[in-house]
Scaffold this motif. Structure first.
Motif, mmCIF file in Angstrom:
data_model
loop_
_atom_site.group_PDB
_atom_site.id
_atom_site.type_symbol
_atom_site.label_atom_id
_atom_site.label_comp_id
_atom_site.label_asym_id
_atom_site.label_seq_id
_atom_site.Cartn_x
_atom_site.Cartn_y
_atom_site.Cartn_z
ATOM 1 N N ASP A 24 0.801 -1.214 0.000
ATOM 2 C CA ASP A 24 0.000 0.000 0.000
ATOM 3 C C ASP A 24 0.842 1.277 0.000
ATOM 4 O OD1 ASP A 24 -2.928 -0.968 0.219
ATOM 5 O OD2 ASP A 24 -1.842 -2.184 1.675
ATOM 6 N N HIS A 67 0.802 3.312 -2.665
ATOM 7 C CA HIS A 67 -0.080 4.257 -3.360
ATOM 8 C C HIS A 67 0.643 5.400 -4.073
ATOM 9 C CE1 HIS A 67 -3.877 2.439 -2.184
ATOM 10 N NE2 HIS A 67 -3.310 2.187 -1.016
ATOM 11 N N ASP A 117 -1.261 -2.362 -4.477
ATOM 12 C CA ASP A 117 -1.576 -0.942 -4.397
ATOM 13 C C ASP A 117 -0.313 -0.084 -4.424
ATOM 14 O OD1 ASP A 117 -4.276 -1.257 -4.606
ATOM 15 O OD2 ASP A 117 -4.761 -0.618 -2.573
#
Length: 170
Positions: free
Chosen positions: A9, A11, A36
């Motif tokens: 994650d 991002h 992600d």
């Protein structure tokens, strides 16, 4: 003795992934990104990470899940959104049994956590961008030893969070 870095994650972060990779490149045998990243597989920042697709990885050609072996331990790697990890680990537990995994790595919830369920170690390294249930932006390194696994937790700057370390007899 083998070591595995697990991150998730991020991002869209790029420089941070590169710094973490370079920081640990010579001490770990494998680097896993649990999805992600929001980066294309050709992006140099994700180079060197075994990566799976997360629910925010639109257009990327990552696998939804994968398995690999390190030091005689079988890893199952997924983002977790297709297994309802925000509410239960049971779906992942059944999948781990199906693929005979000893260690399951996943993300999606952005919540750092590690626990043994039915003889399988489940690891969520948290998030290096938007952690939940804590302020620290985290990733983990597993030290795979005979009969045990030691988990070290690091913040984004590379500082080890020693109070979060855990040892598992596996």
């Amino acid at each position: 003795m083998s070591k595995v870095l697990i991150i998730s994650d991020s991002h869209g972060l790029t420089k941070e992934l590169e710094i973490i990779r370079e920081r640990h490149l010579h001490e770990v045998d494998l680097m896993i990104h649990c999805g992600d990243s929001q980066l294309m597989p050709t992006d140099k920042s994700i180079n060197g990470y075994l990566t799976v697709m997360g629910n925010c990885d639109f257009g990327a050609e990552y696998p939804l899940e994968t398995t690999t072996e390190v030091a005689g331990r079988k890893f199952f790697i997924t983002h977790g959104h297709r297994y309802s990890v925000k509410s239960t680990l049971m779906n992942l537990k059944y999948k781990a049994e199906e693929v005979h995994a000893n260690i399951v790595c996943f993300g999606h919830s952005h919540v750092l956590g590690a626990e043994v369920v039915g003889g399988t170690l489940f690891i969520n390294p948290g998030s290096i961008l938007l952690p939940r249930e804590r302020f620290d932006k985290t990733y983990v390194i597993l030290d795979l030893q005979t009969g045990q696994i030691n988990m070290s937790v690091f913040d984004l700057s590379g500082h080890e969070l020693t109070k979060l370390a855990q040892e598992f007899a596996l």
